[in-house]
Design a protein around this motif. Structure first.
Motif, PDB file in Angstrom:
ATOM      1  N   ALA A 265       0.824  -1.207   0.000  1.00 49.20           N
ATOM      2  CA  ALA A 265       0.000   0.000   0.000  1.00 49.20           C
ATOM      3  C   ALA A 265       0.855   1.253   0.000  1.00 49.20           C
ATOM      4  CB  ALA A 265      -0.931  -0.007   1.210  1.00 49.20           C
ATOM      5  N   VAL A 266       1.928   1.258   0.768  1.00 50.83           N
ATOM      6  CA  VAL A 266       2.832   2.415   0.798  1.00 50.83           C
ATOM      7  C   VAL A 266       3.478   2.619  -0.571  1.00 50.83           C
ATOM      8  CG1 VAL A 266       5.062   3.220   1.698  1.00 50.83           C
ATOM      9  CG2 VAL A 266       3.292   2.388   3.261  1.00 50.83           C
ATOM     10  N   LYS A 267       3.943   1.544  -1.165  1.00 46.51           N
ATOM     11  CA  LYS A 267       4.543   1.638  -2.495  1.00 46.51           C
ATOM     12  C   LYS A 267       3.542   2.183  -3.503  1.00 46.51           C
ATOM     13  CE  LYS A 267       6.948  -1.133  -6.007  1.00 46.51           C
ATOM     14  NZ  LYS A 267       7.414  -2.510  -6.360  1.00 46.51           N
ATOM     15  N   GLY A 268       2.299   1.687  -3.446  1.00 44.54           N
ATOM     16  CA  GLY A 268       1.265   2.160  -4.361  1.00 44.54           C
ATOM     17  C   GLY A 268       0.919   3.609  -4.124  1.00 44.54           C
ATOM     18  N   ALA A 269       0.878   4.026  -2.862  1.00 41.17           N
ATOM     19  CA  ALA A 269       0.546   5.412  -2.535  1.00 41.17           C
ATOM     20  C   ALA A 269       1.616   6.373  -3.038  1.00 41.17           C
ATOM     21  CB  ALA A 269       0.359   5.569  -1.025  1.00 41.17           C
ATOM     22  N   VAL A 270       2.870   6.008  -2.870  1.00 46.75           N
ATOM     23  CA  VAL A 270       3.972   6.861  -3.353  1.00 46.75           C
ATOM     24  C   VAL A 270       3.923   6.953  -4.874  1.00 46.75           C
ATOM     25  CG1 VAL A 270       6.479   7.081  -3.548  1.00 46.75           C
ATOM     26  CG2 VAL A 270       5.456   6.423  -1.361  1.00 46.75           C
ATOM     27  N   ALA A 271       3.728   5.814  -5.541  1.00 49.67           N
ATOM     28  CA  ALA A 271       3.697   5.802  -7.007  1.00 49.67           C
ATOM     29  C   ALA A 271       2.547   6.640  -7.542  1.00 49.67           C
ATOM     30  CB  ALA A 271       3.583   4.365  -7.508  1.00 49.67           C
ATOM     31  N   SER A 272       1.387   6.540  -6.903  1.00 47.26           N
ATOM     32  CA  SER A 272       0.219   7.266  -7.381  1.00 47.26           C
ATOM     33  C   SER A 272       0.290   8.752  -7.044  1.00 47.26           C
ATOM     34  CB  SER A 272      -1.048   6.658  -6.768  1.00 47.26           C
ATOM     35  OG  SER A 272      -2.180   7.417  -7.127  1.00 47.26           O
ATOM     36  N   LYS A 273       0.612   9.069  -5.804  1.00 48.77           N
ATOM     37  CA  LYS A 273       0.503  10.451  -5.328  1.00 48.77           C
ATOM     38  C   LYS A 273       1.589  11.360  -5.871  1.00 48.77           C
ATOM     39  CE  LYS A 273      -0.750  13.640  -4.333  1.00 48.77           C
ATOM     40  NZ  LYS A 273      -1.989  14.425  -4.361  1.00 48.77           N
ATOM     41  N   PHE A 274       2.817  10.880  -5.995  1.00 47.07           N
ATOM     42  CA  PHE A 274       3.928  11.785  -6.271  1.00 47.07           C
ATOM     43  C   PHE A 274       4.435  11.726  -7.704  1.00 47.07           C
ATOM     44  CE2 PHE A 274       3.797  11.202  -1.695  1.00 47.07           C
ATOM     45  CZ  PHE A 274       3.745  12.530  -1.291  1.00 47.07           C
ATOM     46  N   ARG A 275       3.810  10.905  -8.537  1.00 47.27           N
ATOM     47  CA  ARG A 275       4.155  10.938  -9.957  1.00 47.27           C
ATOM     48  C   ARG A 275       3.809  12.306 -10.523  1.00 47.27           C
ATOM     49  NH1 ARG A 275       1.399   8.640 -14.917  1.00 47.27           N
ATOM     50  NH2 ARG A 275      -0.395   8.401 -13.562  1.00 47.27           N
ATOM     51  N   PHE A 301       4.778   5.292   5.290  1.00 47.52           N
ATOM     52  CA  PHE A 301       4.529   6.184   4.163  1.00 47.52           C
ATOM     53  C   PHE A 301       5.390   7.436   4.271  1.00 47.52           C
ATOM     54  CE2 PHE A 301       1.152   9.069   2.040  1.00 47.52           C
ATOM     55  CZ  PHE A 301       1.711   8.888   0.792  1.00 47.52           C
ATOM     56  N   ALA A 302       5.411   8.038   5.442  1.00 46.25           N
ATOM     57  CA  ALA A 302       6.222   9.245   5.636  1.00 46.25           C
ATOM     58  C   ALA A 302       7.702   8.955   5.432  1.00 46.25           C
ATOM     59  CB  ALA A 302       5.978   9.818   7.030  1.00 46.25           C
ATOM     60  N   ALA A 303       8.157   7.800   5.902  1.00 45.53           N
ATOM     61  CA  ALA A 303       9.564   7.437   5.724  1.00 45.53           C
ATOM     62  C   ALA A 303       9.908   7.304   4.242  1.00 45.53           C
ATOM     63  CB  ALA A 303       9.861   6.134   6.462  1.00 45.53           C
ATOM     64  N   ALA A 304       9.015   6.702   3.454  1.00 46.36           N
ATOM     65  CA  ALA A 304       9.260   6.553   2.017  1.00 46.36           C
ATOM     66  C   ALA A 304       9.245   7.907   1.314  1.00 46.36           C
ATOM     67  CB  ALA A 304       8.204   5.625   1.405  1.00 46.36           C
ATOM     68  N   VAL A 305       8.335   8.782   1.713  1.00 45.54           N
ATOM     69  CA  VAL A 305       8.233  10.095   1.077  1.00 45.54           C
ATOM     70  C   VAL A 305       9.461  10.952   1.392  1.00 45.54           C
ATOM     71  CG1 VAL A 305       6.887  12.240   1.052  1.00 45.54           C
ATOM     72  CG2 VAL A 305       5.720  10.021   0.966  1.00 45.54           C
ATOM     73  N   LYS A 306      10.014  10.811   2.585  1.00 42.19           N
ATOM     74  CA  LYS A 306      11.220  11.567   2.954  1.00 42.19           C
ATOM     75  C   LYS A 306      12.392  11.246   2.034  1.00 42.19           C
ATOM     76  CE  LYS A 306      10.268  12.140   7.903  1.00 42.19           C
ATOM     77  NZ  LYS A 306      10.659  11.722   9.275  1.00 42.19           N
ATOM     78  N   VAL A 411      -7.908   0.783  -4.013  1.00 50.41           N
ATOM     79  CA  VAL A 411      -8.277  -0.041  -2.872  1.00 50.41           C
ATOM     80  C   VAL A 411      -7.135  -1.006  -2.585  1.00 50.41           C
ATOM     81  CG1 VAL A 411      -9.882  -1.773  -1.990  1.00 50.41           C
ATOM     82  CG2 VAL A 411     -10.742   0.097  -3.413  1.00 50.41           C
ATOM     83  N   PHE A 412      -6.743  -1.068  -1.312  1.00 51.27           N
ATOM     84  CA  PHE A 412      -5.697  -2.011  -0.908  1.00 51.27           C
ATOM     85  C   PHE A 412      -6.269  -2.946   0.154  1.00 51.27           C
ATOM     86  CE2 PHE A 412      -3.352   1.151  -3.082  1.00 51.27           C
ATOM     87  CZ  PHE A 412      -2.249   0.494  -3.609  1.00 51.27           C
ATOM     88  N   ASP A 427     -18.072   4.586  -7.046  1.00 53.82           N
ATOM     89  CA  ASP A 427     -18.567   5.224  -8.268  1.00 53.82           C
ATOM     90  C   ASP A 427     -17.415   5.891  -9.024  1.00 53.82           C
ATOM     91  OD1 ASP A 427     -21.150   4.486  -7.497  1.00 53.82           O
ATOM     92  OD2 ASP A 427     -21.429   6.332  -6.352  1.00 53.82           O
ATOM     93  N   PHE A 428     -16.505   5.060  -9.528  1.00 54.87           N
ATOM     94  CA  PHE A 428     -15.330   5.565 -10.226  1.00 54.87           C
ATOM     95  C   PHE A 428     -15.075   4.713 -11.465  1.00 54.87           C
ATOM     96  CE2 PHE A 428     -15.049   6.989  -5.909  1.00 54.87           C
ATOM     97  CZ  PHE A 428     -14.551   8.277  -6.009  1.00 54.87           C
ATOM     98  N   GLY A 429     -14.653   5.379 -12.540  1.00 52.32           N
ATOM     99  CA  GLY A 429     -14.448   4.680 -13.798  1.00 52.32           C
ATOM    100  C   GLY A 429     -13.203   3.818 -13.837  1.00 52.32           C
ATOM    101  N   ILE A 430     -12.227   4.116 -12.980  1.00 48.39           N
ATOM    102  CA  ILE A 430     -10.963   3.377 -12.929  1.00 48.39           C
ATOM    103  C   ILE A 430     -10.687   3.020 -11.474  1.00 48.39           C
ATOM    104  CG2 ILE A 430      -8.471   3.490 -13.355  1.00 48.39           C
ATOM    105  CD1 ILE A 430      -9.193   5.873 -15.317  1.00 48.39           C
ATOM    106  N   VAL A 431     -10.354   1.778 -11.215  1.00 44.69           N
ATOM    107  CA  VAL A 431      -9.993   1.371  -9.858  1.00 44.69           C
ATOM    108  C   VAL A 431      -8.695   0.575  -9.901  1.00 44.69           C
ATOM    109  CG1 VAL A 431     -10.674   0.121  -7.784  1.00 44.69           C
ATOM    110  CG2 VAL A 431     -12.415   1.303  -9.138  1.00 44.69           C
ATOM    111  N   GLY A 432      -7.737   0.996  -9.101  1.00 41.08           N
ATOM    112  CA  GLY A 432      -6.515   0.232  -8.903  1.00 41.08           C
ATOM    113  C   GLY A 432      -6.639  -0.592  -7.626  1.00 41.08           C
ATOM    114  N   TRP A 433      -6.629  -1.898  -7.764  1.00 39.04           N
ATOM    115  CA  TRP A 433      -6.731  -2.798  -6.598  1.00 39.04           C
ATOM    116  C   TRP A 433      -5.318  -3.325  -6.317  1.00 39.04           C
ATOM    117  CZ3 TRP A 433     -10.569  -7.569  -6.526  1.00 39.04           C
ATOM    118  CH2 TRP A 433     -10.471  -8.229  -5.291  1.00 39.04           C
ATOM    119  N   ASN A 434      -4.770  -2.893  -5.206  1.00 46.00           N
ATOM    120  CA  ASN A 434      -3.369  -3.188  -4.875  1.00 46.00           C
ATOM    121  C   ASN A 434      -2.437  -2.733  -5.996  1.00 46.00           C
ATOM    122  OD1 ASN A 434      -4.242  -4.353  -2.481  1.00 46.00           O
ATOM    123  ND2 ASN A 434      -4.173  -6.439  -3.265  1.00 46.00           N
ATOM    124  N   ASP A 435      -2.798  -1.642  -6.651  1.00 44.38           N
ATOM    125  CA  ASP A 435      -2.055  -1.145  -7.805  1.00 44.38           C
ATOM    126  C   ASP A 435      -2.182   0.378  -7.846  1.00 44.38           C
ATOM    127  OD1 ASP A 435      -0.849  -0.636 -10.232  1.00 44.38           O
ATOM    128  OD2 ASP A 435      -2.371  -1.633 -11.459  1.00 44.38           O
TER     129      ASP A 435
END
Length: 475
Positions: A265-275, A301-306, A411-412, A427-435
């Motif tokens: 989840a942390v890896k996915g959050a970093v990839a999604s949020k900071f791209r 998450f904070a450690a990865a973002v740092k 969703v993770f 209600d979303f057209g695209i869903v990343g599940w563990n992605d």
């Protein structure tokens, strides 16, 4: 610094026109000048596309695929040059720009093949003396209006299916990042596309859009941008009932349930949020984490973002570049200040970076956020990740859906039944599940509710550029 021109009817024009400066947001330095076109240039491009349509639409799908395949090959040959132009004009880290060029090229390659599979139908007749068929015909001249944040991929995702279907195009790139699109026109010319099949105008967004909307030769508008502008285009299209494909705003939620793999989840959050420095329409803007793993997730998450490095995108080691302009920077600053004033805690980041020229903001993680904060109600479009604690999956779903937007969600969870149950309610057209990075050329991209109309990519992506013509044949 280079002077660029518009591309209309196979010619580069712009002499005698006023120009607009294109600047590198990382440094403020000018990287190019483009012509300031308006109604006259737009109508010339539309006329050229309309004339070219008569021939382009009549050649075979296999012939059109040959042109597109050559363009794909040229894009890959010029990947580094395109990536450098992109980074210089809009700040994206160079390694991301290379990835975008490759991603953009896949749309050209995909639709080169998909154009060969635009099938009609033979329908069982109800009368012995008739034969019933459905033919597919290209819609006509297409106007493509593209945003600054993905100057290559948003263009090829529109241009690829339009050209494959037999349509001709008039392109209006963002004034913030037009140089990548201009380079793509150079490659179209090199690929041998006939005059008028692809055209590009730069300049006044309002005047160019006005000409597009008023010209009856334009039968289709494909637009990526804000919901506010999309609504204006819907109203303006009504007089001529122009066809519209709209990929509009988003405010993507990420739900992390207590049975999730936290590291995934942390890896996915970093990839999604900071791209792209958080400047994407599908990046995770609101992160809802179930209470059982909330503290662990925030810490990791904070450690990865740092660890993310901020700086000029031309530096190979940089992960996060500048925001596109001062307006974007000020919006990010406002969202963080509002959250802090209402009780949120900044875990990492939360500051402007003055060590660099340009408009840089530190990658930021905030915890203890709630729905009263602007950051949870509006798309930040910057490197800020607010994390809110939720007690149950039902609460997470309620918060996730409490928006007029419906483009992307994440969703993770490791529980398959739970994941399916949650996603069915989103209600979303695209869903990343563990992605955290779900986009691809072969899948449909688009939103529900106020996030758009239609889908781009996949086999659905070409449907928007063809008409069904029913033919009843008496025998």
């Amino acid at each position: 610094m280079k002077d660029y021109n518009m591309y209309i009817n196979g010619k580069w024009i712009g002499e005698g026109l006023a120009t607009m400066d294109v600047t590198n947001p990382a440094t403020g330095e000018m990287v190019g000048k483009v012509p300031y076109g308006a109604e006259s240039e737009t109508n010339k491009a539309i006329d050229a596309a309309h004339t070219a349509f008569q021939t382009w639409s009549s050649i075979t799908a296999y012939e059109r695929a040959g042109y597109l395949q050559r363009l794909y090959e040229l894009m890959m040959e010029h990947q580094e040059e395109l990536a450098e132009i992109m980074t210089l004009e809009m700040g994206k880290p160079i390694k991301e720009s290379r990835g975008e060029v490759q991603y953009a090229a896949t749309f050209i390659e995909w639709f080169a093949e998909e154009g060969k599979r635009v099938y009609g139908e033979t329908i069982p007749t109800h009368v012995g003396s008739k034969r019933l068929q459905v033919w597919k015909k290209p819609v006509g001249v297409v106007a493509a209006i593209t945003p600054w944040n993905f100057p290559a991929a948003m263009l090829t995702r529109k241009m690829g299916p339009a050209l494959a279907a037999g349509c001709t195009v008039v392109i209006k790139p963002s004034s913030e990042s037009p140089l990548t699109a201009i380079k793509l026109m150079e490659l179209c010319e090199k690929a041998g596309f006939p005059e008028g099949v692809v055209n590009l105008v730069t300049g006044s967004s309002s005047k160019i859009a006005k000409a597009i909307m008023e010209n009856e030769k334009v039968r289709k508008i494909t637009f990526t941008g804000s919901t506010e502008v999309g609504k204006i285009l819907i109203r303006q299209s009504a007089d001529q009932v122009k066809k519209l494909s709209l990929e509009l705003g988003g405010h993507a939620p990420m739900i992390v349930l207590d049975d999730a793999n936290v590291d995934v989840a942390v890896k996915g959050a970093v990839a999604s949020k900071f791209r792209n420095t958080g400047q994407t329409c599908i990046c995770a803007n609101r992160i809802y984490v179930q209470s059982g793993i909330y503290d662990e997730f925030v810490e990791k998450f904070a450690a990865a973002v740092k660890e993310l490095k901020v700086g000029n995108g031309m530096d190979e080691s940089v992960d996060v570049g500048p925001l596109i302009n001062k307006d974007g920077f000020e919006k990010v600053t406002q969202h963080v200040e509002d959250a802090v004033n209402k009780g949120a805690e900044v875990v990492t980041g939360g500051t402007a970076l003055t060590d660099y020229d340009g408009v840089f903001y530190s990658p930021t993680v905030m915890k203890d956020v709630d729905e009263s904060m602007i950051v949870m109600q509006e798309e930040t479009f910057g490197p800020v990740a607010p994390v809110q604690k939720v007690a149950t999956e039902d609460e997470a779903i309620k918060f996730a859906n409490s928006t007029p937007y419906g483009l992307a969600a994440y969703v993770f969870t490791e529980n398959v039944a739970r994941g399916m149950r949650v996603i069915e309610q989103l209600d979303f057209g695209i869903v990343g599940w563990n992605d955290g990075a779900p986009s691809a050329a072969q899948v449909p991209f688009g939103g529900m509710k106020e996030s758009g109309v239609g889908r781009e990519g996949g086999h659905e992506g070409i449907d928007a550029f063809v008409e069904s013509q029913y033919v009843a044949i008496g025998i």
